[in-house]
Scaffold this motif. Sequence first.
Motif, PDB file in Angstrom:
ATOM      1  N   LYS A 182       5.766  16.389 -75.715  1.00 37.07           N
ATOM      2  CA  LYS A 182       5.179  15.268 -76.238  1.00 37.07           C
ATOM      3  C   LYS A 182       5.512  15.037 -77.668  1.00 37.07           C
ATOM      4  O   LYS A 182       5.637  16.025 -78.383  1.00 37.07           O
ATOM      5  N   ARG A 183       5.709  13.785 -78.175  1.00 34.33           N
ATOM      6  CA  ARG A 183       6.141  13.478 -79.363  1.00 34.33           C
ATOM      7  C   ARG A 183       5.117  13.776 -80.446  1.00 34.33           C
ATOM      8  O   ARG A 183       3.847  13.548 -80.187  1.00 34.33           O
ATOM      9  N   ASP A 184       5.534  13.784 -81.785  1.00 36.06           N
ATOM     10  CA  ASP A 184       4.552  13.606 -82.778  1.00 36.06           C
ATOM     11  C   ASP A 184       4.253  12.227 -83.344  1.00 36.06           C
ATOM     12  O   ASP A 184       5.100  11.286 -83.018  1.00 36.06           O
ATOM     13  N   ILE A 185       3.043  12.247 -83.797  1.00 32.18           N
ATOM     14  CA  ILE A 185       2.686  11.047 -84.629  1.00 32.18           C
ATOM     15  C   ILE A 185       3.552  11.065 -86.022  1.00 32.18           C
ATOM     16  O   ILE A 185       3.524  11.795 -86.657  1.00 32.18           O
ATOM     17  N   ILE A 186       4.374   9.956 -86.227  1.00 32.29           N
ATOM     18  CA  ILE A 186       5.392   9.775 -87.446  1.00 32.29           C
ATOM     19  C   ILE A 186       4.673   8.702 -88.465  1.00 32.29           C
ATOM     20  O   ILE A 186       4.527   7.747 -88.387  1.00 32.29           O
ATOM     21  N   VAL A 187       4.523   9.542 -89.341  1.00 32.98           N
ATOM     22  CA  VAL A 187       3.956   8.818 -90.622  1.00 32.98           C
ATOM     23  C   VAL A 187       4.974   8.828 -91.706  1.00 32.98           C
ATOM     24  O   VAL A 187       5.348   9.814 -92.257  1.00 32.98           O
ATOM     25  N   VAL A 188       5.246   7.198 -92.170  1.00 36.29           N
ATOM     26  CA  VAL A 188       6.041   7.382 -93.338  1.00 36.29           C
ATOM     27  C   VAL A 188       5.403   7.034 -94.374  1.00 36.29           C
ATOM     28  O   VAL A 188       4.499   5.936 -94.550  1.00 36.29           O
ATOM     29  N   VAL A 189       5.604   7.922 -95.499  1.00 41.64           N
ATOM     30  CA  VAL A 189       4.952   7.751 -96.837  1.00 41.64           C
ATOM     31  C   VAL A 189       5.687   7.359 -97.783  1.00 41.64           C
ATOM     32  O   VAL A 189       6.935   7.739 -98.426  1.00 41.64           O
ATOM     33  N   TYR A 201       1.853  16.060 -85.878  1.00 42.56           N
ATOM     34  CA  TYR A 201       2.343  15.029 -87.180  1.00 42.56           C
ATOM     35  C   TYR A 201       3.787  15.411 -87.531  1.00 42.56           C
ATOM     36  O   TYR A 201       4.124  16.440 -87.721  1.00 42.56           O
ATOM     37  N   THR A 202       4.535  14.211 -87.903  1.00 46.75           N
ATOM     38  CA  THR A 202       5.831  14.487 -88.645  1.00 46.75           C
ATOM     39  C   THR A 202       5.797  13.321 -89.772  1.00 46.75           C
ATOM     40  O   THR A 202       5.153  12.082 -89.726  1.00 46.75           O
ATOM     41  N   ALA A 203       5.951  13.817 -90.936  1.00 48.11           N
ATOM     42  CA  ALA A 203       5.937  13.015 -92.318  1.00 48.11           C
ATOM     43  C   ALA A 203       7.552  12.636 -92.739  1.00 48.11           C
ATOM     44  O   ALA A 203       8.211  13.761 -92.533  1.00 48.11           O
ATOM     45  N   LYS A 204       7.825  11.542 -92.970  1.00 43.29           N
ATOM     46  CA  LYS A 204       8.948  10.981 -93.725  1.00 43.29           C
ATOM     47  C   LYS A 204       8.646  10.408 -95.083  1.00 43.29           C
ATOM     48  O   LYS A 204       7.721   9.493 -95.228  1.00 43.29           O
ATOM     49  N   LEU A 205       9.450  10.594 -96.060  1.00 43.94           N
ATOM     50  CA  LEU A 205       9.465  10.007 -97.160  1.00 43.94           C
ATOM     51  C   LEU A 205      10.480   9.062 -97.372  1.00 43.94           C
ATOM     52  O   LEU A 205      11.520   9.003 -96.917  1.00 43.94           O
ATOM     53  N   THR A 206      10.042   7.676 -98.008  1.00 49.03           N
ATOM     54  CA  THR A 206      10.878   6.744 -98.268  1.00 49.03           C
ATOM     55  C   THR A 206      11.788   7.098 -99.559  1.00 49.03           C
ATOM     56  O   THR A 206      13.193   6.775 -99.463  1.00 49.03           O
ATOM     57  N   ARG A 207      11.225   7.642-100.576  1.00 51.60           N
ATOM     58  CA  ARG A 207      12.229   8.475-101.575  1.00 51.60           C
ATOM     59  C   ARG A 207      11.494   9.780-101.894  1.00 51.60           C
ATOM     60  O   ARG A 207      10.163   9.887-101.905  1.00 51.60           O
ATOM     61  N   ASN A 208      12.221  10.580-102.359  1.00 55.71           N
ATOM     62  CA  ASN A 208      11.829  12.156-102.663  1.00 55.71           C
ATOM     63  C   ASN A 208      12.409  12.494-103.939  1.00 55.71           C
ATOM     64  O   ASN A 208      12.217  13.291-104.554  1.00 55.71           O
ATOM     65  N   LYS A 254      13.451   2.635 -89.019  1.00 60.21           N
ATOM     66  CA  LYS A 254      14.373   3.455 -88.472  1.00 60.21           C
ATOM     67  C   LYS A 254      14.046   4.858 -88.292  1.00 60.21           C
ATOM     68  O   LYS A 254      14.593   5.642 -87.414  1.00 60.21           O
ATOM     69  N   HIS A 255      12.711   5.192 -88.939  1.00 56.45           N
ATOM     70  CA  HIS A 255      11.950   6.652 -88.534  1.00 56.45           C
ATOM     71  C   HIS A 255      11.300   6.292 -87.226  1.00 56.45           C
ATOM     72  O   HIS A 255      10.740   7.429 -86.861  1.00 56.45           O
ATOM     73  N   ASN A 256      11.066   5.210 -86.595  1.00 55.38           N
ATOM     74  CA  ASN A 256      10.348   4.966 -85.524  1.00 55.38           C
ATOM     75  C   ASN A 256       8.855   5.242 -85.848  1.00 55.38           C
ATOM     76  O   ASN A 256       8.072   5.868 -85.279  1.00 55.38           O
ATOM     77  N   ALA A 257       8.223   4.814 -86.978  1.00 52.81           N
ATOM     78  CA  ALA A 257       7.047   5.111 -87.598  1.00 52.81           C
ATOM     79  C   ALA A 257       5.955   4.658 -86.929  1.00 52.81           C
ATOM     80  O   ALA A 257       6.048   3.412 -86.347  1.00 52.81           O
ATOM     81  N   ASP A 258       4.870   5.366 -86.726  1.00 51.99           N
ATOM     82  CA  ASP A 258       3.702   4.913 -86.243  1.00 51.99           C
ATOM     83  C   ASP A 258       2.603   4.374 -87.229  1.00 51.99           C
ATOM     84  O   ASP A 258       1.858   3.511 -86.882  1.00 51.99           O
ATOM     85  N   LEU A 259       2.977   4.778 -88.414  1.00 52.49           N
ATOM     86  CA  LEU A 259       2.120   4.473 -89.369  1.00 52.49           C
ATOM     87  C   LEU A 259       3.180   4.373 -90.784  1.00 52.49           C
ATOM     88  O   LEU A 259       3.682   5.294 -91.018  1.00 52.49           O
ATOM     89  N   PHE A 260       2.869   3.401 -91.367  1.00 52.70           N
ATOM     90  CA  PHE A 260       3.470   3.347 -92.995  1.00 52.70           C
ATOM     91  C   PHE A 260       2.536   3.390 -94.204  1.00 52.70           C
ATOM     92  O   PHE A 260       1.445   2.254 -93.895  1.00 52.70           O
ATOM     93  N   VAL A 261       2.469   4.158 -94.814  1.00 52.85           N
ATOM     94  CA  VAL A 261       1.333   4.279 -95.905  1.00 52.85           C
ATOM     95  C   VAL A 261       2.308   4.292 -97.350  1.00 52.85           C
ATOM     96  O   VAL A 261       3.187   5.001 -97.870  1.00 52.85           O
TER      97      VAL A 261
END
Length: 452
Positions: A156-163, A203-210, A226-233
Amino acid sequence: MMIIKTFSRWFIATGLMLLMVPLAAMAGVTIDSARIWPAPDHTRLVLDIGGKIDHKVFALSGPSRLVIDLENASLKADLEKLDLSGSPVRRIRSAPRNGNDLRVVLDLKTDIKPRSFQLEPNQKYGHRLVVDLIDEGGLKARKPSEPTVSQNSNGKRDIIVVVDAGHGGEDPGAIGPRGTREKDVVLNMAKTLANLIEARPGYTAKLTRNGDYYIDLRSRTLLARKHNADLFVSVHADAFRTPQPSGASVFALSQRGATSETARWLAKSENRSDLIGGAGGVSLDGRNEMLAGVLLDLSMTASINSSLGVGSSILGRLGSVAKLHKKGVEQAAFAVLKSPDIPSILVEAGFISNPREEQNLSSSWYREKLSRAVFEGIDDYFQKAPPPGTLLAWQKQNRRGDGSVSQYRIRRGDTLSGLAKENQISVSELMQYNDLNDDRVMVGQTIRIPAS
Protein backbone atom coordinates in the motif's frame (compact mmCIF):
# COMPACT_ATOMS: atom_id res chain seq x y z
CA MET A 1 31.53 96.72 -22.70
CA MET A 2 28.86 95.50 -20.24
CA ILE A 3 27.03 93.71 -23.08
CA ILE A 4 30.24 91.94 -24.14
CA LYS A 5 30.99 90.78 -20.57
CA THR A 6 27.41 89.51 -20.11
CA PHE A 7 27.59 87.62 -23.40
CA SER A 8 30.95 86.11 -22.39
CA ARG A 9 29.56 84.85 -19.10
CA TRP A 10 26.54 83.34 -20.91
CA PHE A 11 28.78 81.70 -23.50
CA ILE A 12 31.07 80.16 -20.86
CA ALA A 13 28.15 78.92 -18.74
CA THR A 14 26.37 77.44 -21.76
CA GLY A 15 29.60 75.80 -22.90
CA LEU A 16 30.10 74.20 -19.49
CA MET A 17 26.51 72.86 -19.52
CA LEU A 18 26.99 71.39 -22.98
CA LEU A 19 30.22 69.77 -21.83
CA MET A 20 28.43 68.24 -18.82
CA VAL A 21 25.84 66.43 -20.98
CA PRO A 22 28.26 63.99 -22.65
CA LEU A 23 30.09 63.57 -19.32
CA ALA A 24 26.81 62.50 -17.66
CA ALA A 25 26.07 60.19 -20.55
CA MET A 26 29.54 58.71 -20.25
CA ALA A 27 28.93 57.95 -16.56
CA GLY A 28 26.11 55.60 -17.57
CA VAL A 29 24.54 53.01 -15.27
CA THR A 30 26.56 51.61 -12.39
CA ILE A 31 26.52 47.95 -11.26
CA ASP A 32 26.46 48.56 -7.51
CA SER A 33 26.25 45.04 -6.03
CA ALA A 34 25.46 41.45 -6.93
CA ARG A 35 23.97 38.28 -5.42
CA ILE A 36 23.82 34.69 -6.61
CA TRP A 37 21.18 32.09 -5.64
CA PRO A 38 21.83 28.43 -6.64
CA ALA A 39 18.73 26.20 -6.98
CA PRO A 40 18.43 22.54 -8.10
CA ASP A 41 17.53 23.35 -11.71
CA HIS A 42 18.71 26.94 -12.13
CA THR A 43 20.98 29.59 -10.65
CA ARG A 44 19.90 33.21 -10.37
CA LEU A 45 22.39 36.08 -10.65
CA VAL A 46 21.02 39.45 -9.53
CA LEU A 47 22.78 42.72 -10.34
CA ASP A 48 21.73 45.88 -8.48
CA ILE A 49 21.87 48.63 -11.07
CA GLY A 50 21.50 52.41 -10.95
CA GLY A 51 18.66 52.48 -13.49
CA LYS A 52 17.27 50.78 -16.58
CA ILE A 53 19.96 49.32 -18.80
CA ASP A 54 20.31 47.98 -22.33
CA HIS A 55 21.92 44.56 -22.29
CA LYS A 56 22.44 41.32 -24.19
CA VAL A 57 22.91 37.84 -22.76
CA PHE A 58 24.14 34.82 -24.74
CA ALA A 59 25.73 31.45 -24.02
CA LEU A 60 28.85 29.97 -25.65
CA SER A 61 30.17 26.41 -25.76
CA GLY A 62 33.68 24.93 -25.89
CA PRO A 63 34.34 25.98 -23.16
CA SER A 64 30.96 26.76 -21.56
CA ARG A 65 30.49 30.48 -20.91
CA LEU A 66 27.75 33.03 -20.39
CA VAL A 67 28.35 36.54 -21.72
CA ILE A 68 26.49 39.58 -20.38
CA ASP A 69 27.04 42.76 -22.43
CA LEU A 70 25.90 45.93 -20.67
CA GLU A 71 25.68 49.18 -22.64
CA ASN A 72 27.01 52.41 -21.15
CA ALA A 73 27.74 50.77 -17.80
CA SER A 74 30.48 50.69 -15.19
CA LEU A 75 31.22 48.16 -12.46
CA LYS A 76 31.38 49.14 -8.78
CA ALA A 77 30.62 45.68 -7.33
CA ASP A 78 33.40 43.20 -6.63
CA LEU A 79 32.11 40.14 -8.49
CA GLU A 80 35.09 38.06 -7.40
CA LYS A 81 33.78 38.08 -3.81
CA LEU A 82 30.59 36.20 -4.75
CA ASP A 83 30.27 32.73 -3.22
CA LEU A 84 29.93 30.47 -6.28
CA SER A 85 29.63 27.18 -4.34
CA GLY A 86 26.64 25.11 -5.41
CA SER A 87 26.35 26.98 -8.71
CA PRO A 88 27.53 26.02 -12.23
CA VAL A 89 29.82 29.09 -12.28
CA ARG A 90 33.56 28.53 -12.01
CA ARG A 91 34.68 32.15 -12.22
CA ILE A 92 33.36 35.62 -13.11
CA ARG A 93 35.41 38.01 -15.25
CA SER A 94 34.66 41.56 -16.39
CA ALA A 95 36.25 44.23 -18.58
CA PRO A 96 35.31 47.51 -20.34
CA ARG A 97 34.16 47.12 -23.94
CA ASN A 98 33.75 49.62 -26.79
CA GLY A 99 34.73 52.50 -24.58
CA ASN A 100 31.69 52.98 -22.34
CA ASP A 101 30.24 49.45 -22.30
CA LEU A 102 30.90 46.58 -19.89
CA ARG A 103 31.25 42.86 -20.59
CA VAL A 104 30.80 40.29 -17.81
CA VAL A 105 31.78 36.69 -18.56
CA LEU A 106 30.76 33.71 -16.44
CA ASP A 107 33.02 30.68 -16.92
CA LEU A 108 30.72 27.67 -16.46
CA LYS A 109 31.11 24.02 -15.49
CA THR A 110 28.46 22.97 -18.03
CA ASP A 111 26.27 24.42 -20.77
CA ILE A 112 23.19 26.31 -19.59
CA LYS A 113 20.22 28.11 -21.12
CA PRO A 114 20.17 31.84 -20.18
CA ARG A 115 17.17 34.02 -19.41
CA SER A 116 17.23 37.66 -18.31
CA PHE A 117 14.78 40.38 -17.28
CA GLN A 118 14.76 43.66 -15.36
CA LEU A 119 12.82 44.48 -12.20
CA GLU A 120 11.48 47.89 -11.23
CA PRO A 121 12.31 49.34 -7.80
CA ASN A 122 10.17 48.27 -4.85
CA GLN A 123 10.23 48.83 -1.09
CA LYS A 124 13.21 46.48 -0.61
CA TYR A 125 15.34 47.01 -3.74
CA GLY A 126 16.15 49.47 -6.51
CA HIS A 127 16.51 48.60 -10.19
CA ARG A 128 17.73 45.04 -10.75
CA LEU A 129 18.91 42.96 -13.69
CA VAL A 130 18.13 39.27 -13.17
CA VAL A 131 19.99 36.59 -15.14
CA ASP A 132 18.84 32.98 -14.77
CA LEU A 133 21.19 30.13 -15.67
CA ILE A 134 18.81 27.28 -16.44
CA ASP A 135 20.05 23.70 -16.20
CA GLU A 136 17.88 21.93 -18.76
CA GLY A 137 19.16 18.58 -17.50
CA GLY A 138 17.82 19.46 -14.06
CA LEU A 139 14.46 20.44 -15.53
CA LYS A 140 14.19 17.15 -17.42
CA ALA A 141 14.99 15.26 -14.22
CA ARG A 142 11.77 16.62 -12.69
CA LYS A 143 9.63 13.88 -14.22
CA PRO A 144 6.36 12.77 -12.65
CA SER A 145 7.22 10.23 -10.00
CA GLU A 146 5.47 6.96 -9.31
CA PRO A 147 3.32 6.84 -6.17
CA THR A 148 5.59 6.23 -3.19
CA VAL A 149 5.15 2.77 -1.66
CA SER A 150 5.56 2.44 2.08
CA GLN A 151 7.97 -0.20 3.34
CA ASN A 152 6.39 -3.20 5.13
CA SER A 153 2.92 -2.03 4.17
CA ASN A 154 1.60 -4.92 2.07
CA GLY A 155 2.26 -2.86 -1.04
CA LYS A 156 0.00 0.00 0.00
CA ARG A 157 1.24 3.46 -0.85
CA ASP A 158 2.05 6.34 1.46
CA ILE A 159 0.06 9.54 1.76
CA ILE A 160 2.26 12.14 0.05
CA VAL A 161 2.36 15.62 1.55
CA VAL A 162 4.24 18.33 -0.36
CA VAL A 163 5.46 21.05 2.02
CA ASP A 164 6.15 24.44 0.46
CA ALA A 165 8.31 27.07 2.17
CA GLY A 166 7.17 30.44 0.83
CA HIS A 167 9.43 33.04 -0.80
CA GLY A 168 13.21 32.37 -0.87
CA GLY A 169 16.33 33.68 -2.56
CA GLU A 170 15.92 37.21 -3.86
CA ASP A 171 12.43 37.34 -2.31
CA PRO A 172 12.79 37.57 1.51
CA GLY A 173 9.05 37.84 2.15
CA ALA A 174 7.94 39.90 5.13
CA ILE A 175 10.64 41.32 7.42
CA GLY A 176 10.04 41.81 11.15
CA PRO A 177 11.00 44.86 13.25
CA ARG A 178 14.20 43.07 14.37
CA GLY A 179 15.09 42.05 10.82
CA THR A 180 13.77 38.47 10.94
CA ARG A 181 13.07 37.33 7.38
CA GLU A 182 9.99 35.32 6.53
CA LYS A 183 11.84 33.14 4.03
CA ASP A 184 14.18 31.85 6.77
CA VAL A 185 11.44 31.20 9.33
CA VAL A 186 9.20 29.27 6.95
CA LEU A 187 12.06 27.18 5.51
CA ASN A 188 12.95 26.03 9.03
CA MET A 189 9.31 25.25 9.75
CA ALA A 190 8.86 23.40 6.45
CA LYS A 191 11.89 21.19 7.13
CA THR A 192 10.64 20.42 10.66
CA LEU A 193 7.16 19.59 9.36
CA ALA A 194 8.60 17.36 6.64
CA ASN A 195 10.68 15.46 9.22
CA LEU A 196 7.61 14.90 11.39
CA ILE A 197 5.66 13.61 8.39
CA GLU A 198 8.48 11.30 7.31
CA ALA A 199 8.75 9.82 10.81
CA ARG A 200 5.13 8.61 10.78
CA PRO A 201 4.52 5.26 8.98
CA GLY A 202 2.19 5.67 6.02
CA TYR A 203 3.38 9.17 5.14
CA THR A 204 5.98 10.62 2.79
CA ALA A 205 6.99 14.30 2.70
CA LYS A 206 8.43 16.27 -0.22
CA LEU A 207 9.80 19.83 -0.05
CA THR A 208 9.35 22.30 -2.91
CA ARG A 209 12.61 23.94 -1.83
CA ASN A 210 15.24 22.86 0.70
CA GLY A 211 17.53 25.90 0.40
CA ASP A 212 17.56 29.65 0.00
CA TYR A 213 16.35 30.07 -3.58
CA TYR A 214 13.17 31.22 -5.26
CA ILE A 215 10.58 29.10 -7.07
CA ASP A 216 7.78 30.83 -8.95
CA LEU A 217 4.26 30.17 -7.69
CA ARG A 218 3.08 28.05 -10.61
CA SER A 219 6.15 25.83 -10.39
CA ARG A 220 5.34 25.07 -6.75
CA THR A 221 1.97 23.60 -7.68
CA LEU A 222 3.55 21.77 -10.63
CA LEU A 223 6.04 20.17 -8.23
CA ALA A 224 3.14 18.99 -6.07
CA ARG A 225 1.53 17.37 -9.10
CA LYS A 226 4.78 15.74 -10.19
CA HIS A 227 5.12 14.22 -6.72
CA ASN A 228 1.53 12.89 -6.96
CA ALA A 229 0.67 14.82 -3.81
CA ASP A 230 -2.38 14.01 -1.70
CA LEU A 231 -1.99 17.35 0.09
CA PHE A 232 -0.09 20.60 -0.58
CA VAL A 233 0.83 22.74 2.46
CA SER A 234 2.38 26.18 1.88
CA VAL A 235 3.97 27.75 4.98
CA HIS A 236 4.13 31.53 5.39
CA ALA A 237 4.34 34.25 8.05
CA ASP A 238 1.88 37.13 7.87
CA ALA A 239 2.63 40.86 8.09
CA PHE A 240 0.69 44.09 8.49
CA ARG A 241 1.53 47.80 8.34
CA THR A 242 0.99 48.15 12.11
CA PRO A 243 2.46 45.87 14.83
CA GLN A 244 -0.83 45.08 16.60
CA PRO A 245 -2.30 42.16 14.53
CA SER A 246 -1.26 38.69 15.69
CA GLY A 247 -2.21 35.03 15.48
CA ALA A 248 -1.95 32.07 13.14
CA SER A 249 -4.29 31.52 10.19
CA VAL A 250 -5.15 28.79 7.69
CA PHE A 251 -6.34 29.56 4.15
CA ALA A 252 -7.98 27.51 1.41
CA LEU A 253 -8.83 28.57 -2.12
CA SER A 254 -11.91 30.75 -2.56
CA GLN A 255 -14.69 29.85 -4.99
CA ARG A 256 -13.90 33.00 -6.97
CA GLY A 257 -10.30 31.83 -7.31
CA ALA A 258 -11.56 28.40 -8.34
CA THR A 259 -13.74 29.89 -11.08
CA SER A 260 -10.88 31.89 -12.57
CA GLU A 261 -8.56 28.90 -12.37
CA THR A 262 -11.04 26.64 -14.17
CA ALA A 263 -11.17 29.17 -16.99
CA ARG A 264 -7.37 29.33 -17.13
CA TRP A 265 -7.06 25.56 -17.31
CA LEU A 266 -9.64 25.29 -20.07
CA ALA A 267 -7.89 28.04 -22.04
CA LYS A 268 -4.45 26.40 -21.86
CA SER A 269 -4.11 23.51 -24.27
CA GLU A 270 -1.14 22.00 -22.43
CA ASN A 271 -3.32 21.49 -19.35
CA ARG A 272 -5.68 19.09 -21.10
CA SER A 273 -3.30 16.17 -20.79
CA ASP A 274 -2.74 16.76 -17.06
CA LEU A 275 -4.44 14.30 -14.75
CA ILE A 276 -7.22 15.23 -12.41
CA GLY A 277 -6.93 13.46 -9.09
CA GLY A 278 -3.29 13.72 -8.02
CA ALA A 279 -1.85 10.22 -8.47
CA GLY A 280 -4.23 9.36 -11.29
CA GLY A 281 -7.79 10.09 -12.35
CA VAL A 282 -9.67 11.69 -15.22
CA SER A 283 -7.79 13.30 -18.10
CA LEU A 284 -9.14 16.33 -19.96
CA ASP A 285 -7.49 15.08 -23.14
CA GLY A 286 -10.04 14.62 -25.91
CA ARG A 287 -12.96 15.95 -23.87
CA ASN A 288 -15.28 18.53 -25.35
CA GLU A 289 -15.43 22.00 -23.79
CA MET A 290 -18.57 21.40 -21.74
CA LEU A 291 -17.50 18.03 -20.32
CA ALA A 292 -14.01 19.32 -19.55
CA GLY A 293 -15.56 22.24 -17.69
CA VAL A 294 -17.82 19.95 -15.66
CA LEU A 295 -14.92 17.64 -14.77
CA LEU A 296 -12.78 20.58 -13.66
CA ASP A 297 -15.58 22.13 -11.61
CA LEU A 298 -16.23 18.81 -9.85
CA SER A 299 -12.54 18.26 -9.18
CA MET A 300 -11.99 21.83 -7.95
CA THR A 301 -15.04 21.68 -5.67
CA ALA A 302 -13.85 18.38 -4.17
CA SER A 303 -10.35 19.80 -3.65
CA ILE A 304 -11.69 22.91 -1.92
CA ASN A 305 -13.94 20.84 0.34
CA SER A 306 -11.02 18.59 1.29
CA SER A 307 -8.84 21.68 1.82
CA LEU A 308 -11.43 23.16 4.17
CA GLY A 309 -11.61 19.85 6.06
CA VAL A 310 -7.88 19.48 6.60
CA GLY A 311 -7.58 23.21 7.30
CA SER A 312 -10.20 23.00 10.02
CA SER A 313 -8.39 20.03 11.55
CA ILE A 314 -5.09 21.96 11.56
CA LEU A 315 -6.73 25.03 13.11
CA GLY A 316 -8.08 22.85 15.91
CA ARG A 317 -4.55 21.74 16.75
CA LEU A 318 -2.95 25.18 16.27
CA GLY A 319 -5.48 26.71 18.65
CA SER A 320 -4.07 24.64 21.52
CA VAL A 321 -0.49 25.96 21.08
CA ALA A 322 -0.87 29.47 19.64
CA LYS A 323 -3.27 32.36 19.32
CA LEU A 324 -5.51 32.17 16.25
CA HIS A 325 -6.06 35.25 14.09
CA LYS A 326 -9.42 33.86 12.91
CA LYS A 327 -11.31 30.89 14.34
CA GLY A 328 -12.33 29.48 10.97
CA VAL A 329 -10.49 28.57 7.77
CA GLU A 330 -10.27 31.64 5.58
CA GLN A 331 -10.54 31.57 1.79
CA ALA A 332 -8.64 33.66 -0.75
CA ALA A 333 -7.51 33.43 -4.37
CA PHE A 334 -3.85 32.65 -3.63
CA ALA A 335 -2.11 31.48 -6.83
CA VAL A 336 -0.18 28.80 -4.92
CA LEU A 337 -3.48 27.12 -3.89
CA LYS A 338 -4.92 26.90 -7.41
CA SER A 339 -4.35 23.23 -8.15
CA PRO A 340 -7.63 21.71 -9.35
CA ASP A 341 -6.70 18.15 -8.38
CA ILE A 342 -4.80 18.50 -5.07
CA PRO A 343 -6.22 19.72 -1.73
CA SER A 344 -4.11 22.77 -0.91
CA ILE A 345 -3.83 24.95 2.18
CA LEU A 346 -1.73 27.93 3.20
CA VAL A 347 -0.65 28.20 6.84
CA GLU A 348 0.23 31.65 8.18
CA ALA A 349 2.34 30.81 11.25
CA GLY A 350 1.82 34.25 12.80
CA PHE A 351 2.46 37.94 12.20
CA ILE A 352 6.18 38.56 11.81
CA SER A 353 5.35 42.30 11.97
CA ASN A 354 4.24 41.79 15.59
CA PRO A 355 7.34 42.10 17.86
CA ARG A 356 6.27 39.30 20.22
CA GLU A 357 5.38 36.89 17.44
CA GLU A 358 8.58 37.77 15.58
CA GLN A 359 10.52 36.77 18.69
CA ASN A 360 8.53 33.52 18.96
CA LEU A 361 8.97 32.67 15.28
CA SER A 362 12.73 33.24 15.65
CA SER A 363 12.97 30.46 18.24
CA SER A 364 13.31 26.81 17.25
CA TRP A 365 11.14 25.51 20.11
CA TYR A 366 8.17 27.65 19.03
CA ARG A 367 8.55 26.74 15.34
CA GLU A 368 8.68 23.05 16.29
CA LYS A 369 5.57 23.45 18.43
CA LEU A 370 3.69 25.01 15.51
CA SER A 371 5.00 22.40 13.04
CA ARG A 372 3.92 19.56 15.31
CA ALA A 373 0.44 21.07 15.63
CA VAL A 374 0.17 21.33 11.84
CA PHE A 375 1.21 17.69 11.41
CA GLU A 376 -1.19 16.46 14.09
CA GLY A 377 -3.98 18.31 12.30
CA ILE A 378 -3.00 16.65 9.00
CA ASP A 379 -2.89 13.23 10.67
CA ASP A 380 -6.25 13.80 12.39
CA TYR A 381 -7.83 14.47 9.01
CA PHE A 382 -6.27 11.55 7.14
CA GLN A 383 -6.99 9.10 9.94
CA LYS A 384 -10.68 9.85 9.35
CA ALA A 385 -10.54 10.23 5.57
CA PRO A 386 -7.51 8.41 4.16
CA PRO A 387 -7.13 8.40 0.35
CA PRO A 388 -8.03 5.06 -1.28
CA GLY A 389 -5.12 2.70 -1.84
CA THR A 390 -3.01 4.10 0.98
CA LEU A 391 -1.64 2.29 4.00
CA LEU A 392 -3.87 4.36 6.29
CA ALA A 393 -6.96 3.40 4.29
CA TRP A 394 -5.99 -0.29 4.48
CA GLN A 395 -5.39 -0.03 8.24
CA LYS A 396 -8.73 1.65 8.78
CA GLN A 397 -10.58 -0.93 6.69
CA ASN A 398 -8.92 -3.86 8.46
CA ARG A 399 -8.77 -2.40 11.96
CA ARG A 400 -11.39 -4.83 13.23
CA GLY A 401 -11.31 -7.45 10.49
CA ASP A 402 -10.81 -10.27 13.01
CA GLY A 403 -13.90 -9.39 15.03
CA SER A 404 -11.88 -7.95 17.90
CA VAL A 405 -12.49 -4.77 19.82
CA SER A 406 -10.49 -1.66 18.90
CA GLN A 407 -9.43 1.13 21.22
CA TYR A 408 -9.98 4.68 19.93
CA ARG A 409 -8.70 7.94 21.46
CA ILE A 410 -11.11 10.85 21.01
CA ARG A 411 -9.68 13.68 18.89
CA ARG A 412 -10.76 17.30 18.56
CA GLY A 413 -13.94 17.47 16.46
CA ASP A 414 -15.03 13.87 17.11
CA THR A 415 -18.64 13.15 18.02
CA LEU A 416 -20.15 9.88 19.16
CA SER A 417 -22.70 9.98 16.33
CA GLY A 418 -19.91 10.54 13.80
CA LEU A 419 -17.86 7.64 15.17
CA ALA A 420 -20.96 5.41 15.19
CA LYS A 421 -21.70 6.22 11.55
CA GLU A 422 -18.06 5.73 10.57
CA ASN A 423 -17.94 2.32 12.25
CA GLN A 424 -21.42 1.21 11.05
CA ILE A 425 -22.99 0.78 14.47
CA SER A 426 -25.67 2.72 16.33
CA VAL A 427 -25.03 5.44 18.90
CA SER A 428 -26.96 3.48 21.54
CA GLU A 429 -24.80 0.38 20.97
CA LEU A 430 -21.64 2.50 21.31
CA MET A 431 -22.96 4.11 24.52
CA GLN A 432 -23.94 0.73 25.97
CA TYR A 433 -20.58 -0.85 25.12
CA ASN A 434 -18.73 1.95 26.92
CA ASP A 435 -21.16 2.39 29.85
CA LEU A 436 -21.92 5.97 28.79
CA ASN A 437 -24.95 7.80 30.19
CA ASP A 438 -25.10 10.28 27.30
CA ASP A 439 -23.46 10.89 23.90
CA ARG A 440 -20.92 13.45 25.12
CA VAL A 441 -17.22 12.62 24.74
CA MET A 442 -14.05 14.53 25.66
CA VAL A 443 -10.79 15.02 23.76
CA GLY A 444 -8.26 12.45 24.97
CA GLN A 445 -10.93 10.02 26.19
CA THR A 446 -10.43 6.40 25.07
CA ILE A 447 -13.47 4.37 24.04
CA ARG A 448 -13.89 0.79 22.85
CA ILE A 449 -15.41 0.16 19.43
CA PRO A 450 -16.72 -3.36 18.72
CA ALA A 451 -16.61 -4.92 15.27
CA SER A 452 -19.69 -4.05 13.24
